[in-house]
Design a protein around this motif. Structure first.
Motif, PDB file in Angstrom:
ATOM      1  N   MET A  23       0.796  -1.234   0.000  1.00 28.94           N
ATOM      2  CA  MET A  23       0.000   0.000   0.000  1.00 28.94           C
ATOM      3  C   MET A  23       0.825   1.279   0.000  1.00 28.94           C
ATOM      4  SD  MET A  23      -3.403  -0.958   1.980  1.00 28.94           S
ATOM      5  CE  MET A  23      -4.360  -2.353   1.412  1.00 28.94           C
ATOM      6  N   ASP A  32      -0.695   9.583  -3.042  1.00 30.84           N
ATOM      7  CA  ASP A  32      -1.813   9.606  -2.116  1.00 30.84           C
ATOM      8  C   ASP A  32      -1.271   9.576  -0.689  1.00 30.84           C
ATOM      9  OD1 ASP A  32      -3.887   9.091  -0.465  1.00 30.84           O
ATOM     10  OD2 ASP A  32      -4.799   7.546  -1.724  1.00 30.84           O
ATOM     11  N   LEU A  34      -2.667   9.372   2.046  1.00 31.53           N
ATOM     12  CA  LEU A  34      -3.372   8.444   2.920  1.00 31.53           C
ATOM     13  C   LEU A  34      -2.720   7.068   2.897  1.00 31.53           C
ATOM     14  CD1 LEU A  34      -6.022   8.900   4.476  1.00 31.53           C
ATOM     15  CD2 LEU A  34      -7.060   7.437   2.752  1.00 31.53           C
ATOM     16  N   LEU A  35      -2.519   6.574   1.684  1.00 28.78           N
ATOM     17  CA  LEU A  35      -1.922   5.243   1.576  1.00 28.78           C
ATOM     18  C   LEU A  35      -0.484   5.252   2.075  1.00 28.78           C
ATOM     19  CD1 LEU A  35      -3.280   3.755  -1.767  1.00 28.78           C
ATOM     20  CD2 LEU A  35      -3.924   3.225   0.566  1.00 28.78           C
ATOM     21  N   SER A  37       0.651   7.008   4.395  1.00 24.33           N
ATOM     22  CA  SER A  37       0.710   7.141   5.851  1.00 24.33           C
ATOM     23  C   SER A  37       0.474   5.808   6.549  1.00 24.33           C
ATOM     24  CB  SER A  37      -0.308   8.159   6.334  1.00 24.33           C
ATOM     25  OG  SER A  37      -1.608   7.660   6.093  1.00 24.33           O
ATOM     26  N   ASN A 115      10.785  11.260  10.346  1.00 30.23           N
ATOM     27  CA  ASN A 115       9.863  12.351  10.016  1.00 30.23           C
ATOM     28  C   ASN A 115      10.483  13.437   9.160  1.00 30.23           C
ATOM     29  OD1 ASN A 115       7.864  11.116  11.410  1.00 30.23           O
ATOM     30  ND2 ASN A 115       8.287  12.215  13.323  1.00 30.23           N
ATOM     31  N   ASN A 116      11.800  13.479   9.148  1.00 27.89           N
ATOM     32  CA  ASN A 116      12.432  14.510   8.327  1.00 27.89           C
ATOM     33  C   ASN A 116      12.701  14.030   6.903  1.00 27.89           C
ATOM     34  OD1 ASN A 116      14.221  12.652   9.159  1.00 27.89           O
ATOM     35  ND2 ASN A 116      15.845  14.075   9.724  1.00 27.89           N
ATOM     36  N   LEU A 117      12.167  12.852   6.569  1.00 28.52           N
ATOM     37  CA  LEU A 117      12.331  12.355   5.204  1.00 28.52           C
ATOM     38  C   LEU A 117      11.167  12.832   4.354  1.00 28.52           C
ATOM     39  CD1 LEU A 117      13.203   8.677   5.967  1.00 28.52           C
ATOM     40  CD2 LEU A 117      14.641  10.270   4.742  1.00 28.52           C
ATOM     41  N   PRO A 118      11.408  13.023   3.075  1.00 26.60           N
ATOM     42  CA  PRO A 118      10.279  13.302   2.189  1.00 26.60           C
ATOM     43  C   PRO A 118       9.313  12.111   2.249  1.00 26.60           C
ATOM     44  CG  PRO A 118      12.358  13.679   1.070  1.00 26.60           C
ATOM     45  CD  PRO A 118      12.686  13.069   2.392  1.00 26.60           C
TER      46      PRO A 118
ATOM     47  N   PRO B  21      -4.730   5.026  10.558  1.00 32.19           N
ATOM     48  CA  PRO B  21      -4.488   6.257   9.787  1.00 32.19           C
ATOM     49  C   PRO B  21      -5.526   6.478   8.698  1.00 32.19           C
ATOM     50  CG  PRO B  21      -2.875   4.579   9.245  1.00 32.19           C
ATOM     51  CD  PRO B  21      -3.619   4.094  10.437  1.00 32.19           C
ATOM     52  N   LEU B  22      -6.146   5.375   8.215  1.00 32.95           N
ATOM     53  CA  LEU B  22      -7.142   5.548   7.144  1.00 32.95           C
ATOM     54  C   LEU B  22      -8.399   6.207   7.666  1.00 32.95           C
ATOM     55  CD1 LEU B  22      -6.822   2.099   5.364  1.00 32.95           C
ATOM     56  CD2 LEU B  22      -5.833   4.274   4.701  1.00 32.95           C
ATOM     57  N   ARG B  24      -8.472   8.549   9.780  1.00 28.60           N
ATOM     58  CA  ARG B  24      -8.281   9.976  10.092  1.00 28.60           C
ATOM     59  C   ARG B  24      -8.477  10.816   8.845  1.00 28.60           C
ATOM     60  NH1 ARG B  24      -2.520  10.262  12.558  1.00 28.60           N
ATOM     61  NH2 ARG B  24      -2.239   9.191  10.582  1.00 28.60           N
ATOM     62  N   ALA B  30       4.120  15.233   8.507  1.00 26.56           N
ATOM     63  CA  ALA B  30       5.397  15.887   8.767  1.00 26.56           C
ATOM     64  C   ALA B  30       6.453  15.235   7.882  1.00 26.56           C
ATOM     65  CB  ALA B  30       5.765  15.724  10.239  1.00 26.56           C
ATOM     66  N   ALA B  31       7.069  15.998   7.061  1.00 27.42           N
ATOM     67  CA  ALA B  31       8.058  15.410   6.170  1.00 27.42           C
ATOM     68  C   ALA B  31       9.134  16.429   5.875  1.00 27.42           C
ATOM     69  CB  ALA B  31       7.398  14.966   4.869  1.00 27.42           C
ATOM     70  N   GLY B  32      10.313  15.956   5.637  1.00 23.80           N
ATOM     71  CA  GLY B  32      11.412  16.850   5.329  1.00 23.80           C
ATOM     72  C   GLY B  32      11.309  17.293   3.887  1.00 23.80           C
ATOM     73  N   MET B  76      10.272  22.860  -7.627  1.00 25.52           N
ATOM     74  CA  MET B  76       9.554  21.598  -7.622  1.00 25.52           C
ATOM     75  C   MET B  76       8.563  21.554  -6.468  1.00 25.52           C
ATOM     76  SD  MET B  76      11.320  18.053  -8.219  1.00 25.52           S
ATOM     77  CE  MET B  76      10.582  16.600  -7.581  1.00 25.52           C
ATOM     78  N   GLN B  80       4.494  20.896  -6.622  1.00 21.72           N
ATOM     79  CA  GLN B  80       3.790  19.810  -5.948  1.00 21.72           C
ATOM     80  C   GLN B  80       2.665  20.331  -5.066  1.00 21.72           C
ATOM     81  OE1 GLN B  80       6.437  17.324  -3.727  1.00 21.72           O
ATOM     82  NE2 GLN B  80       7.418  16.594  -5.601  1.00 21.72           N
ATOM     83  N   ALA B  85      -4.147  15.533  -4.211  1.00 25.53           N
ATOM     84  CA  ALA B  85      -5.043  14.487  -4.688  1.00 25.53           C
ATOM     85  C   ALA B  85      -6.494  14.920  -4.484  1.00 25.53           C
ATOM     86  CB  ALA B  85      -4.769  13.196  -3.931  1.00 25.53           C
ATOM     87  N   VAL B  90      -9.558  10.077  -2.997  1.00 26.41           N
ATOM     88  CA  VAL B  90      -9.045   9.758  -1.670  1.00 26.41           C
ATOM     89  C   VAL B  90     -10.021   8.841  -0.945  1.00 26.41           C
ATOM     90  CG1 VAL B  90      -8.603  10.715   0.614  1.00 26.41           C
ATOM     91  CG2 VAL B  90      -7.617  11.791  -1.422  1.00 26.41           C
ATOM     92  N   HIS B  93      -9.879   5.357  -2.375  1.00 29.99           N
ATOM     93  CA  HIS B  93      -8.657   4.694  -1.931  1.00 29.99           C
ATOM     94  C   HIS B  93      -8.765   4.232  -0.506  1.00 29.99           C
ATOM     95  CE1 HIS B  93      -5.552   6.297  -5.025  1.00 29.99           C
ATOM     96  NE2 HIS B  93      -6.222   5.242  -5.426  1.00 29.99           N
ATOM     97  N   ARG B  94      -9.356   5.103   0.317  1.00 30.00           N
ATOM     98  CA  ARG B  94      -9.424   4.808   1.724  1.00 30.00           C
ATOM     99  C   ARG B  94     -10.234   3.527   1.942  1.00 30.00           C
ATOM    100  NH1 ARG B  94     -12.011   9.164   5.683  1.00 30.00           N
ATOM    101  NH2 ARG B  94     -10.671  10.496   4.429  1.00 30.00           N
ATOM    102  N   ALA B  96     -10.949   1.100  -0.234  1.00 31.50           N
ATOM    103  CA  ALA B  96     -10.286  -0.079  -0.817  1.00 31.50           C
ATOM    104  C   ALA B  96      -9.157  -0.552   0.094  1.00 31.50           C
ATOM    105  CB  ALA B  96      -9.736   0.249  -2.202  1.00 31.50           C
ATOM    106  N   ALA B  97      -8.403   0.429   0.600  1.00 27.13           N
ATOM    107  CA  ALA B  97      -7.259   0.060   1.442  1.00 27.13           C
ATOM    108  C   ALA B  97      -7.737  -0.601   2.727  1.00 27.13           C
ATOM    109  CB  ALA B  97      -6.423   1.296   1.756  1.00 27.13           C
ATOM    110  N   GLY B 100      -8.835  -4.053   2.036  1.00 28.02           N
ATOM    111  CA  GLY B 100      -7.674  -4.917   1.788  1.00 28.02           C
ATOM    112  C   GLY B 100      -7.019  -5.336   3.091  1.00 28.02           C
TER     113      GLY B 100
END
Lengths: 662, 374
Positions: A23, A32, A34-35, A37, A115-118, B21-22, B24, B30-32, B76, B80, B85, B90, B93-94, B96-97, B100
């Motif tokens: 997933m 996506d 959601l997937l 995460s 968490n600091n990763l893309p 998580p689905l 929510r 949080a991402a770098g 870039m 983005q 999405a 969404v 997907h939620r 289906a996931a 699954g």
């Protein structure tokens, strides 16, 4: 109930791994969130269930539940607690459980601290990690299941292989596996980058601590295994170029290369494509090592029990992962952007030189290990590739590497000053020359090249010190200023110096012990003495001693030096009735970093015993060097640990989230 | 029952953890991002320049390289951010996931468990075995007591008779042979004692019917022509000598005059099937009886023999100088029908004995004799 809980937990873990392997990757492709995460909680849940399974198995071992076939076959209720625990991984099934547990642990750590990763990189990497986990969990459940049961539990287990009843088992396999499996993280990140078709700038920064950690554990694991073989197998060797040893050396060499190329990539974004390849190779070699050791291709203490189905399964895992990864690499690598430029004479250039020689050395080990196996599989010829081959190929590749090593840290990035570096290494070179001359003067016999080996070792060690001296300006500034500079020096610089010094120390030990070690083999009667390297070893007699699940025939020896008693050595022959096996327990006496080594044969009727007595000059340097390498890695890692955390975007400008090594 | 409830709870926990998580609202994780990294790199170049680790001109070049990448990354990122999405996708997907996850985690583990698990076997850790009511001491302690008594009074025939089967169960076959011999000598020869001694000898020889064992079985049959154990092992001796027809004849004779409820029927039938290459003949006892006797002794026997063979293999891999041991191992694998392992063992033997051409020849002869070549 406990073993069944463990069994079911492992099956649930397989289910979670399958979800985690699909997933998040679909999510990353369709962007996506959601997937994607799902990856984090899945990795954590996966670890939780694998941990339950491992804990259940450990419980069965510690409390001697012989209704579990695996426990019955490899344990015994009379063994001390420590061996009941370590026998969890003292057998094929349990060691695969340990493998998967460490894999799951690392996956969970990536999930927690990534968490600091893309987001896409993290999702892909965790997905790839789960592929590996799922493959190995399937392997365990179908061919190596440790949770199979016996309806009527036998009274007593069949005992652990006596050679493995040693504290070494508590240490060597877990460390080695931490190393092997640590490279799975870099592999997962490499594949994730290839899946995306681009390498993020954070890639090397994030991957390097893992490489460093895996490399540290592998170093210590190999050194621990070597010391264990040295004292347990009873013939005093520390490295045999045995395929099983080579299996751990290959990933170590590739990992060392990766460690250095990742440095260049982290700092200058150069060597991207090469680093990705090394990341794939390091883990592939770990897998090959696992295959060689576990499949029964080689018969040795490590093969535990041989089952052709397992070999085929691991071979399939090997082909799919290595073949798949290399195909993906061939297809995607050309898409990656090129990084910074540099002149041939520069820090980057030195690191490329290092990589070139390490990879060639690694290739010779691969050839020397796999060629005989391949030949045997093709036409049944049995050829033996032993120390002569490796001494003739590995040695010449390592010497230029050693000589070049001190130059690297002294050169600047992008364009370095070779002449300047050479001038600064003048003192180190002089020290090396003195060492060569001294060893010529004091050595009696031994190979002619040995003093030069000592010289190279001293040069490497002095070179490592030179780097620190130059940076702290010890002799040019007053003491307090020097100390301030030393404190201000990044820990990774100290780490480099420690690790390089450690390599020199190990080389020193290897050269000294191979060139100037001495050996006496004799059959001694009571009160008879042997003389070795200025020590008199007197045999006093044998006596019996009982252990929990064995009994010893102990030889009592008194050691004297110029008439003075300096100690007692008690080597023994240890018999384990449950396995009908005997082991040799050598006695070691350390004198500084040198050792006296005494092992015993079976006593004859007339009261005399055959003994092997060795004097091993500077032998402990070999493992002290490895310990220093480990400490170097730890210093470098501690430099970064505080900085590898979740960045807070608002403060990112003030305090960088990730910092590279020097 | 408790087991299944715990399984259900574990499954629920696993599904909950992954589906959570689905459930929510999708939000920015949080991402770098790369921009931060490039800004760091610019700062580092300054630091290196101050420390003299990079020259001024090179530092400037590096700064330009990084700045270019920084601009590209910033472009870039904004591209983005403007393309999220779409909500209906969404939601789809939620669902289906989640579905699954539900299917995989509820069906796969239980399916595997039904195939591989043993829900009916309780755990039997040592403390549970040791916590028997007073008077029931641990087996090890009991053995110790009997051994002690026998050491004081080695002419206690009944004691040897008691301890012998315990040694067999524990896999201490050499001790079992010794105990059986004593029992035989002290209590007088009977068909059963001869057969028991033979059985212990076979076990001690890793499943091979040695000449000595064969003599014991012949003695037993001489005293009691109906002794089942001796007759069975004499058949096995024929089989191991390569005389399958004789073995089959002996076993067929056993089956012919066997009582309908003899516990060894299954074992003899499967052995007969092995030498004749035909599936076990049916007829005779009911299906239930068949299943009961067939499973029990055969499984135990196979487990025992396999245990013995592996022990021998372990010993030979540790110390490969025992040519007799290797011969026994190769023969044992061949008898167990595992010709791959037999070949592997022969190869390992030849490696271990590389410096003894005579002994290698013996291995080769055996391999030829067993028809393992090619």
């Amino acid at each position: 109930m406990i073993p069944e809980l463990g069994h079911y937990a492992l099956m649930l873990a397989l289910g979670i791994a399958l979800i985690q392997s699909s997933m998040p990757i679909i999510g990353a492709r369709t962007r996506d969130p959601l997937l994607m995460s799902i990856a984090t909680p899945a990795a954590l849940a996966h670890f939780a269930f694998v941990a339950i399974a491992f804990a259940a198995l450990a419980e069965c071992y510690v409390f001697s539940d012989f209704s579990v076939l695996n426990v019955f076959e490899n344990s015994n209720s009379q063994m001390p607690l420590i061996y009941r625990l370590t026998s969890v991984w003292g057998n094929h099934e349990g060691s695969m459980m340990l493998w998967v547990s460490i894999l799951a642990l690392f996956g969970a750590l990536v999930a927690l601290f990534g968490n600091n990763l893309p987001a896409t990189l993290k999702a892909n990497a965790l997905g790839v990690q789960a592929w590996i986990a799922a493959a190995f969990e399937l392997f365990i459940l179908t061919t190596s299941n440790p949770f199979l049961r016996i309806p009527n539990a036998p009274f007593e287990g069949r005992d652990l292989n006596p050679i493995l009843q040693d504290p070494g088992l508590a240490f060597h396999p877990p460390m080695l596996y931490l190393g092997y499996v640590g490279f799975s993280i870099t592999f997962s990140f490499a594949i994730a980058a290839l899946l995306e078709g681009r390498i993020d700038a954070a890639w090397a920064r994030w991957v390097r601590p893992w490489v460093l950690g895996a490399w540290m554990c592998l170093t210590l694991g190999i050194a621990g295994g070597s010391y264990w073989a040295y004292y347990e197998l009873g013939w005093g060797g520390f490295w045999f170029w045995d395929p099983v040893e080579n299996a751990s050396l290959m990933p170590w060499l590739a990992g060392t290369a990766l460690l250095h190329s990742a440095l260049v990539m982290e700092k200058r974004e150069a060597l991207k494509v090469w680093t990705i390849l090394l990341a794939i190779l390091a883990f592939s070699l770990s897998l090959i090592g696992t295959f060689l050791v576990r499949s029964g291709v080689l018969t040795s203490v490590h093969a535990f029990a041989v089952d052709p189905r397992r070999g085929v399964f691991i071979l399939a895992i090997l082909v799919i992962f290595i073949g798949g990864a290399l195909s993906l690499y061939a297809w995607r690598a050309p898409l990656l952007k090129q990084g910074g430029l540099f002149a041939p004479i520069s820090r980057e250039g030195a690191l490329v030189f290092n990589n070139l020689f390490l990879v060639c050395a690694c290739a010779t080990v691969v050839v020397g290990t796999l060629y005989p196996l391949a030949l045997q599989a093709l036409n049944g010829d049995k050829i033996s590739v032993g120390p002569p081959f490796f001494n003739a190929t590995f040695g010449p590749l390592f010497i230029p590497l050693m000589i070049a090593m001190p130059f690297g840290p002294l050169m600047g990035w992008k364009r370095g000053d070779l002449l300047g570096a050479a001038q600064r290494l003048l003192v180190a070179a002089l020290l090396a020359a003195v060492a060569v001359a001294t060893s010529f003067a004091i050595s009696h016999g031994g190979p002619v090249l040995a003093p030069f080996g000592i010289g190279v070792a001293v040069f490497v060690m002095a070179g490592a010190v030179t780097d620190i001296v130059e940076r702290t300006m010890v002799l040019r500034l007053p003491l307090h200023a020097t100390l301030r500079r030393a404190r201000g020096l990044p820990r990774s610089a100290w780490g480099t110096a420690f690790a390089h010094f450690g390599i020199g120390a190990t080389l020193f030990g290897i050269v000294a012990v191979t060139a100037w070690g001495s050996e006496r083999i004799a059959e001694v009667k009571p009160r008879q003495s042997l003389e070795i390297a200025g020590y008199q070893v007197t045999f006093d007699g044998v006596f019996n001693r009982a252990g929990p699940n064995y009994h010893d025939v102990v030889g009592h020896f008194t050691v004297r030096r110029s008439g003075q008693i300096i100690g007692v050595m008690e080597p023994s022959r240890r018999t384990f009735p449950d396995r009908e096996m005997a082991t040799t327990e050598a006695a070691l006496m350390s004198r500084g970093v040198s050792q006296l080594y005494l092992s015993l044969g079976d006593a004859t009727k007339d009261g005399s015993v055959p003994v092997r007595l060795f004097f091993k000059p500077d032998v402990l340097m070999i493992w002290l060097g490895a310990l220093l390498m480990f400490c170097g890695g730890a210093l470098s890692l501690s430099d970064r640990r505080l900085r590898v955390g979740a960045p807070r975007p608002a403060r990112a400008k003030v305090k960088p989230a990730l910092q590279p090594a020097e | 029952m408790a087991l299944w409830i715990v399984f259900a709870l574990m499954t629920a926990a696993a599904i909950g953890a992954v589906v959570w998580p689905l459930a929510r609202k999708p939000r920015g994780v949080a991402a770098g991002n790369e921009v931060v990294v490039y800004k760091d790199q610019l700062q580092e170049i300054e630091r290196d320049r101050a420390a003299g680790l990079i020259g001024a001109a090179e530092g400037e070049a590096a700064r330009l390289e990084v700045s270019r990448r920084l601009l590209a990354a910033a472009d870039m990122q904004s591209a983005q951010a403007s393309a999220p999405a779409s909500p209906p996708q969404v939601r789809w997907h939620r669902r289906a996931a989640a579905l699954g996850v539900l299917i995989v985690l509820s069906v796969l583990p239980i399916g595997l468990y039904l195939a591989l698990g043993s829900p009916n076997i309780p755990g039997q850790p040592a403390y549970a075995r040791a916590n028997l009511p007073p008077g029931h001491e641990s087996i090890a302690a009991l053995i110790g007591q009997v051994e002690e008594r026998l050491a004081r009074n080695p002419n206690d025939g009944a004691g040897w008779e008691v301890i012998a089967p315990v040694y067999m169960q524990l896999g201490r076959f050499d001790d079992a042979v010794m105990a059986r011999r004593k029992a035989l000598a002290l209590n007088g020869e009977t068909a059963a004692r001869d057969a028991d001694l033979g059985e212990a000898l076979v076990a001690a020889a890793n499943g091979v019917v040695t000449d000595e064992a064969k003599r014991s079985f012949q003695n037993a049959v001489g005293r009691d022509p109906q002794n089942a154990k001796a007759r069975f092992f004499l058949g096995l001796a024929d089989e191991q000598d390569g005389n399958r027809d004789a073995a089959a004849a002996k076993w067929r004779a056993m089956l012919k005059d066997a009582p309908a409820d003899a516990p060894w029927l299954g074992l003899v039938r499967t052995s007969l099937a092995r030498v004749t290459g035909q599936p076990p003949a049916d007829a005779g006892p009911t299906a239930d009886q068949m299943a009961a006797v067939q499973n029990m002794p055969e499984a135990q026997r196979i487990a025992m023999i396999r245990g013995m063979v592996e022990k021998l293999a372990d010993r030979l891999h540790a110390d490969g100088n025992d040519v007799e041991g290797w011969l026994r191992l190769v023969r044992a694998y061949a008898v167990l029908g595992d010709s791959d392992k037999a070949k592997a063992a022969a190869a390992a033997a030849k490696r271990a004995l590389a410096s003894h051409p005579d002994e290698i020849k013996r291995i080769d002869d055996l391999v030829k004799g067993l028809g393992l070549e090619g």
